[in-house]
Write a protein that holds these residues in place. Structure first.
Motif, mmCIF file in Angstrom:
data_model
loop_
_atom_site.group_PDB
_atom_site.id
_atom_site.type_symbol
_atom_site.label_atom_id
_atom_site.label_comp_id
_atom_site.label_asym_id
_atom_site.label_seq_id
_atom_site.Cartn_x
_atom_site.Cartn_y
_atom_site.Cartn_z
ATOM 1 N N UNK A 130 -9.545 22.873 48.240
ATOM 2 C CA UNK A 130 -9.185 23.377 47.037
ATOM 3 C C UNK A 130 -9.015 22.568 45.877
ATOM 4 N N UNK A 131 -8.446 21.305 46.156
ATOM 5 C CA UNK A 131 -7.993 20.338 45.142
ATOM 6 C C UNK A 131 -9.379 19.713 44.684
ATOM 7 N N UNK A 155 -14.205 21.501 38.927
ATOM 8 C CA UNK A 155 -14.294 22.514 37.671
ATOM 9 C C UNK A 155 -13.855 21.821 36.363
ATOM 10 N N UNK A 156 -12.554 21.110 36.602
ATOM 11 C CA UNK A 156 -12.168 20.332 35.456
ATOM 12 C C UNK A 156 -13.194 19.219 34.668
ATOM 13 N N UNK A 196 -10.744 24.514 27.697
ATOM 14 C CA UNK A 196 -10.868 25.162 28.987
ATOM 15 C C UNK A 196 -10.079 24.409 29.920
ATOM 16 N N UNK A 197 -10.361 23.053 30.116
ATOM 17 C CA UNK A 197 -9.434 22.228 31.169
ATOM 18 C C UNK A 197 -8.033 22.477 31.107
ATOM 19 N N UNK A 207 -3.356 24.723 33.758
ATOM 20 C CA UNK A 207 -2.105 25.416 33.424
ATOM 21 C C UNK A 207 -1.788 26.630 34.462
ATOM 22 N N UNK A 208 -2.972 27.279 34.478
ATOM 23 C CA UNK A 208 -3.059 28.511 35.460
ATOM 24 C C UNK A 208 -2.926 27.840 36.778
ATOM 25 N N UNK A 209 -3.736 26.888 36.923
ATOM 26 C CA UNK A 209 -3.792 26.260 38.474
ATOM 27 C C UNK A 209 -2.488 26.029 39.010
ATOM 28 N N UNK A 210 -1.541 25.188 38.240
ATOM 29 C CA UNK A 210 -0.425 24.570 38.844
ATOM 30 C C UNK A 210 0.902 25.040 38.263
ATOM 31 N N UNK A 211 0.671 26.153 37.394
ATOM 32 C CA UNK A 211 1.728 27.079 36.803
ATOM 33 C C UNK A 211 2.718 26.148 35.800
ATOM 34 N N UNK A 212 2.149 25.319 35.101
ATOM 35 C CA UNK A 212 2.745 24.386 34.369
ATOM 36 C C UNK A 212 3.151 25.178 32.745
#
Length: 502
Positions: free
Chosen positions: A308-309, A315-316, A323-324, A329-334
């Protein structure tokens, strides 16, 4: 005390490795240690460094060498410079050479900087050589104390301890690397299979060699310790370095009884090296089994997210900066940290959704989730908690807050005219809150304005003109264009206020 002072002074030997000009220092030290007993001036060193592709002026090299002398890495040379001209004399007047400890530190630093962050092969073949060398010592002692026999005996003793030091260093580095790899949560797939083979094959090979040679080495050391006095006497007859009692000489390993006792304890003591190696192998095997369980059971939080990482990293890499940022932010909930109110489970009603987690009380995390990362529910459902104790605590806290507020209001009401008054921080806070309320109803700045607080039992009056200065132990509050005064609520009865807000 002297040993402690010497150890502290030796720490200066490492300072050039972390200094801002460390590249210059490392280049200079490498140049002085490349040849045996290098003795040169700063100008000569600058010329040779420039020829080697490291352009440094003679002045810079001179300053760096002087600093290295102060740290103890270099020493000034005492050799007289034989020159033909004054210019040559000025060029060669300051000569330097590497100190003994400075050279050892730099050689170790270069070895570490050149090393890779990988596995180090264990020198297990040295165990057999150690056992064979120890078997020769009793025979050489029995043959007599001739010069050749004594020299050969000294060589065997030095070889035994050098081999032991190399073996222990290599096996320590190997198990340290293995432990660091097996504790990785992203270990999986082909990489896991590779390290599983490494553990089952190579570690078993190391343990087999240790189990085969350790008893032989321990038995040979028993025979050597029985003739230790004779061995040390023979070694003392050989020529050595003796500078008197004022200068300490570091002797080679194996020249004292303590060295042999420590070597014997490593192979046969209560905390022996072979026992430590077996324990390390068992721990590594246990960690390998734990990783296998983690890989097979993907329902837990600890399973590998390596795939997954890697997908997220791809993607990044292909995304724009904007967008990155959103993707990360969405992937790690920051998102900004907020304290979420959880209803009746919150014992303190003062904790709201806007309360920062840094100021709120910590939330109790279940043991299974905190220690094992396991979210599976175990056992039966717990009973509905009794909130009596929590309610008692909250009520006591509320009463304490109300009492502090009442005391602050009483202190404020007793002041009367506030210009020149000295208030506590709590009373000043009450005044600021009441002043904020007064300013919200202020429409005409030419008349007196009063505001009443029935709960606190006080009335704040603002008279246009003048200035109010209030002191506290942590600062001074100044209100321009108004004179403030506070009276108890009963003292204003019968006196109509120009404006009252409740």
């Amino acid at each position: 005390m002297e040993e402690s002072t010497s150890a502290t002074a030796n720490l200066d030997l490492f300072r050039y490795l972390t200094a801002d000009e460390r590249d210059d220092y490392i280049a200079i030290m490498s140049h002085f240690t490349t040849s045996l007993l290098a003795d040169m001036s700063a100008a000569t060193a600058a010329e040779q460094l420039t020829a080697a592709g490291i352009p440094l002026s003679a002045e810079v090299v001179e300053n760096r060498c002087k600093q290295l002398v102060r740290w103890g890495n270099l020493v000034t040379s005492l050799r007289d410079a034989r020159v033909n001209t004054v210019a040559d004399y000025l060029k060669a007047r300051s000569r330097y050479q590497v100190s003994s400890l400075g050279g050892r530190v730099h050689r170790g630093a270069l070895e570490i900087m050149a090393a890779t962050d990988g596995a180090r092969e264990v020198a297990r073949e040295l165990l057999g050589q150690i056992a064979a060398a120890l078997d020769e010592i009793p025979a050489l002692l029995a043959a007599g104390h001739t010069g050749d026999q004594s020299e050969r005996l000294a060589g065997i003793v030095t070889t035994v301890f050098n081999n032991q030091r190399l073996f222990t260093a290599s096996v320590t580095d190997f198990y340290a690397y293995l432990s660091g790899v097996l504790t990785r949560f992203d270990l999986g797939g082909d990489e896991y299979t590779h390290f599983k083979t490494l553990l089952l094959d190579y570690v078993d090979l190391i343990n087999a060699d240790v189990n085969r040679h350790a008893p032989l080495i321990a038995g040979a050391l028993d025979h050597v310790l029985g003739r230790m006095d004779e061995l040390l006497t023979t070694l003392d007859t050989l020529p050595g370095l003796d500078l008197g009692d004022d200068v300490a000489v570091e002797r080679s390993a194996g020249r004292s009884r303590q060295d042999w006792e420590q070597l014997h304890a490593w192979y046969s003591g209560s905390d022996s090296g072979p026992g430590q190696l077996r324990n390390a192998a068992h721990q590594a095997l246990g960690q390998l089994i734990a990783n296998a369980k983690r890989i097979l059971d993907s329902s837990r939080t600890g399973y590998s997210r390596r795939a997954d990482l890697l997908r997220l990293a791809g993607l990044l890499d292909r995304s724009s900066d904007e967008d990155a940022g959103r993707l990360f932010t969405a992937a790690f909930g920051v998102w900004p940290a907020r304290h979420l109110g959880l209803g009746p489970d919150e014992p303190d009603p003062r904790v709201t959704p806007t309360t920062s987690w840094t100021a709120a009380d910590p939330i109790d995390v279940p043991v299974s989730l905190r220690e094992r990362g396991d979210r599976v529910a175990r056992g039966r459902s717990s009973r509905v908690p009794d909130s009596t104790a929590d309610r008692t605590v909250v009520e006591a806290a509320a009463r304490a807050d109300a009492e502090r507020l009442r005391q602050a209001a009483a202190e404020l009401a007793a002041c009367g005219d506030l210009d020149g008054a000295r208030l506590s921080p709590a009373a000043r806070t009450v005044l600021l809150e009441e002043l904020a309320r007064l300013l919200t109803v202020l429409t005409d700045t030419a008349i007196d304005v009063s505001i009443t607080n029935d709960d606190l039992g006080l009335i704040l009056t603002a008279t246009p003109g003048g200035r109010t200065r209030i002191e506290s132990h942590d600062g001074i509050l100044t209100i321009d264009d108004y004179s403030l005064s506070v009276r108890p609520l009963g003292a204003m009865q019968g006196r109509p206020a120009l404006r009252t807000a409740r």
